[in-house]
Design a protein around this motif. Structure first.
Motif, PDB file in Angstrom:
ATOM      1  N   GLY A   1      -3.411   0.610   9.406  1.00 39.55           N
ATOM      2  CA  GLY A   1      -2.110   1.032   9.928  1.00 39.55           C
ATOM      3  C   GLY A   1      -2.239   1.643  11.320  1.00 39.55           C
ATOM      4  O   GLY A   1      -1.391   1.412  12.197  1.00 39.55           O
TER       5      GLY A   1
ATOM      6  N   LEU B   1      -2.713  -1.193  13.751  1.00 33.21           N
ATOM      7  CA  LEU B   1      -1.419  -1.833  13.992  1.00 33.21           C
ATOM      8  C   LEU B   1      -0.561  -0.994  14.941  1.00 33.21           C
ATOM      9  O   LEU B   1       0.090  -1.534  15.843  1.00 33.21           O
ATOM     10  N   SER B   2      -0.561   0.310  14.716  1.00 40.61           N
ATOM     11  CA  SER B   2       0.234   1.206  15.557  1.00 40.61           C
ATOM     12  C   SER B   2      -0.247   1.161  17.007  1.00 40.61           C
ATOM     13  O   SER B   2       0.554   1.074  17.953  1.00 40.61           O
TER      14      SER B   2
ATOM     15  N   VAL C   1       7.865  -4.357  15.957  1.00 42.17           N
ATOM     16  CA  VAL C   1       7.636  -4.467  14.508  1.00 42.17           C
ATOM     17  C   VAL C   1       6.197  -4.084  14.156  1.00 42.17           C
ATOM     18  O   VAL C   1       5.933  -3.550  13.072  1.00 42.17           O
TER      19      VAL C   1
ATOM     20  N   SER D   1       5.500  -1.218  11.521  1.00 39.34           N
ATOM     21  CA  SER D   1       4.685  -1.531  10.335  1.00 39.34           C
ATOM     22  C   SER D   1       3.466  -0.618  10.251  1.00 39.34           C
ATOM     23  O   SER D   1       3.094  -0.158   9.171  1.00 39.34           O
TER      24      SER D   1
ATOM     25  N   LEU E   1       4.569   2.927   9.162  1.00 37.16           N
ATOM     26  CA  LEU E   1       4.931   2.931   7.741  1.00 37.16           C
ATOM     27  C   LEU E   1       3.691   2.825   6.855  1.00 37.16           C
ATOM     28  O   LEU E   1       3.611   3.457   5.800  1.00 37.16           O
ATOM     29  N   THR E   2       2.720   2.029   7.307  1.00 36.53           N
ATOM     30  CA  THR E   2       1.475   1.881   6.539  1.00 36.53           C
ATOM     31  C   THR E   2       0.712   3.206   6.496  1.00 36.53           C
ATOM     32  O   THR E   2       0.237   3.633   5.439  1.00 36.53           O
TER      33      THR E   2
ATOM     34  N   GLY F   1       7.380 -10.255   1.499  1.00 37.77           N
ATOM     35  CA  GLY F   1       6.648  -9.314   2.343  1.00 37.77           C
ATOM     36  C   GLY F   1       5.151  -9.366   2.094  1.00 37.77           C
ATOM     37  O   GLY F   1       4.355  -9.405   3.037  1.00 37.77           O
TER      38      GLY F   1
ATOM     39  N   PHE G   1       2.666 -10.872   4.928  1.00 38.73           N
ATOM     40  CA  PHE G   1       1.655  -9.945   5.452  1.00 38.73           C
ATOM     41  C   PHE G   1       0.255 -10.537   5.263  1.00 38.73           C
ATOM     42  O   PHE G   1      -0.612 -10.436   6.140  1.00 38.73           O
TER      43      PHE G   1
END
Length: 560
Positions: free
Chosen positions: A35, A38-39, A67, A71, A74-75, A410, A414
């Motif tokens: 996560g 991703l961020s 997104v 994502s 949120l992860t 989802g 993913f």
């Protein structure tokens, strides 16, 4: 947070609860780290592409790529909540959590130190392809063995492999770009639409009408309840596109009747489990859409749809033959009552609107009325209207179907995004070429290579669910078979037939677990009656593999 991301809990199921909690914490921390990646990549994507305008939408590309940042955040939050919950419940102590973090840091430091050694430099500069191959698969199967979510395992295996050639600065921005571009394909819209169509059918009372038709068609055959189960699974499976949905919807209705008529329940469970995946070979089928997209459209979706009919019937026919032989040996009675026109007409009339879905979707695509993606939307709309007409779809059921679609889509999308990262890392390191060379070194005979691929996929199917297996192994085997002159459509059918058998084999046999939970039978009792069915289905696999006409005749009749 729903726990729907696929993993392989082999070790966690074997160890003590305390050790299982530590493994789960390790996997949660891995997901949290992903996560963060991703961020980071999402933040850079937004800033780097803020001034790039997407002509069709008139908005910046950076705003769409936000997104990734959303994502990632949120992860991180969801996994942080899970860690806190584990500590508060007492399942995990702070000391254990600290020990896991220290161990992970120690492994990371060891890897960073190893990167500066002469041995590492020699491996990267002189043996990059083989070294990348070993690193990729050792990392991925290591994560898989530890029960890491398959999507996260794919992503980290790709990241570690890419790190052999990229510095860390460009590595993490590349990760985000590849995850985003892996889903930047209009064709993927077909997946949630077909999932929605199947979910509405599962909630909308379609199954009972198909069972009535199957009971009518199979009642003169020995073991008619088993035959009806098989036919209904094939009919419902092709409409819903899901082996699990077929096993659940049909099995839950057949099992009570089988118990009441004193049928052998372990064999009943085996019949339901082995026949449920047949519908995934009979169109419209989600796996065929996914295969077509993975191969870049080399095998068109409609060609794959038409190629699946005969192999699907062969797979289902194998179960029917074993069920017939078993019923004859056990002396099960056969329904000899005459067919009355009124009865036949009513049953067919009730089932006809459901069966018409296949005609509408396939016929519309073949006739050029709509594309395969639009056909998925038509399937969802048709299912909704049909459920409304049947008056079996309440608002609560519709919301439940929509929620199921969101969660299922989802998880699948993913997984596709993360597998795209792994596939790109394999291509970047020329791993498919290396595997192709290794296979060709064993034999250049395409029949031998196909046999080796079949064996590999059957073994893979034992340990991995269909979607991740397709995403991982299609890019590996596809270049090999095309070089040997094997038709992409034919190979796609062979691949999916293999993996359809895999969803019934433990320890990851999801369809088998569902079937056992419906009847209450133990897996150990069901495996024995499954063996002769598998033997015949494997014989069917060999027929489909070595007689390409079985797959290709119908597509060629339509000029595809």
């Amino acid at each position: 947070m729903t726990g729907r991301h696929l993993n392989l809990p082999l070790v966690t199921d074997m160890v003590s609860p305390k050790a299982a909690a530590r493994l789960n914490a390790f996997n949660t921390i891995l997901a949290l780290l992903f996560g963060l990646v991703l961020s980071y990549s999402g933040f850079h994507a937004i800033s780097d592409n803020a001034r790039t305008i997407v002509p069709l939408l008139g908005v910046s590309l950076g705003s769409i790529q936000s997104v990734l940042l959303i994502s990632g955040i949120l992860t991180v939050l969801s996994q942080g909540v899970q860690l806190l919950a584990a500590v508060r419940s007492g399942a995990l102590t702070l000391k254990s959590l600290l020990g896991i973090v220290v161990t992970m840091l120690a492994v990371s430091v060891f890897w960073l130190v190893f990167r500066k050694t002469a041995v590492y430099e020699n491996l990267v500069f002189d043996h990059l392809e083989i070294f990348s191959l070993v690193v990729l698969f050792v990392a991925f199967f290591g994560f898989l063995f530890l029960g890491t979510a398959i999507a996260a395992g794919l992503a980290f295996a790709g990241i570690i492999t890419l790190s052999l050639q990229l510095d860390f600065g460009s590595l993490f921005t590349t990760v985000g770009e590849n995850i985003f571009s892996s889903l930047d394909n209009f064709g993927f819209l077909a997946l949630p639409f077909f999932v929605l169509a199947g979910a509405i059918m599962n909630q909308g009372g379609i199954a009972q009408r198909l069972i009535d038709l199957a009971m009518l068609l199979g009642r003169r055959i020995a073991g008619n309840l088993w035959q009806s189960n098989i036919l209904a699974n094939m009919l419902f499976g092709c409409l819903s596109g899901s082996g699990i949905a077929a096993a659940t919807a049909i099995g839950s209705m057949i099992a009570p009747a089988a118990r009441e008529k004193d049928y052998d329940m372990p064999f009943t469970t085996a019949v339901n489990a082995a026949s449920a995946p047949c519908g995934m070979l009979i169109p419209p089928s989600g796996p065929f859409i996914l295969y077509s997209l993975i191969t870049g459209g080399s095998a068109s979706i409609i060609a794959m749809f038409l190629a699946g009919y005969l192999p699907g019937m062969i797979m289902g026919g194998a179960v029917m033959l074993v069920a017939w032989l078993y019923a004859k040996r056990r002396g099960y009675s056969v329904d000899r009552s005459p067919y009355r026109f009124s009865e036949v007409a009513i049953v067919f009339w009730r089932a006809l609107p459901s069966l018409s879905l296949v005609v509408v979707v396939i016929g519309g695509i073949l006739g050029g009325v709509f594309t395969a993606v639009e056909g998925a939307g038509v399937a969802a709309l048709y299912s909704f209207l049909l459920a409304v007409v049947y008056r079996d779809l309440t608002m609560a059921k519709l919301i439940r179907a929509a929620g199921e679609t969101v969660v299922t889509s989802g998880a699948i999308l993913f997984l596709i995004a993360c597998s795209g990262l792994m596939s790109w890392s394999m291509t970047f390191a020329s791993i498919p070429d290396t595997i192709g060379t290794l296979l060709m070194s064993v034999s250049e005979n395409k029949y031998i290579v196909l046999l080796l691929i079949n064996i590999s996929l059957l073994v893979v199917g034992v340990f991995m669910d269909m979607t991740p297996a397709m995403l991982i192994f299609t890019p590996i085997f596809y270049p090999v078979v095309t070089e040997l002159g094997i038709d992409p459509v034919h190979f796609g059918v062979v691949l999916i037939y293999n993996l359809c058998m895999g969803v019934v084999t433990p320890p990851v046999g999801t369809v088998l677990f569902v079937s056992c939970s419906i009847t209450g039978e133990k897996i150990t009792k069901v495996v024995k009656p499954l063996l002769p069915i598998f033997f015949l289905q494997f014989a069917g696999l060999l027929l489909v593999t070595y007689l390409p006409a079985i797959s290709l005749t119908i597509p060629r009749l339509f000029g595809l």
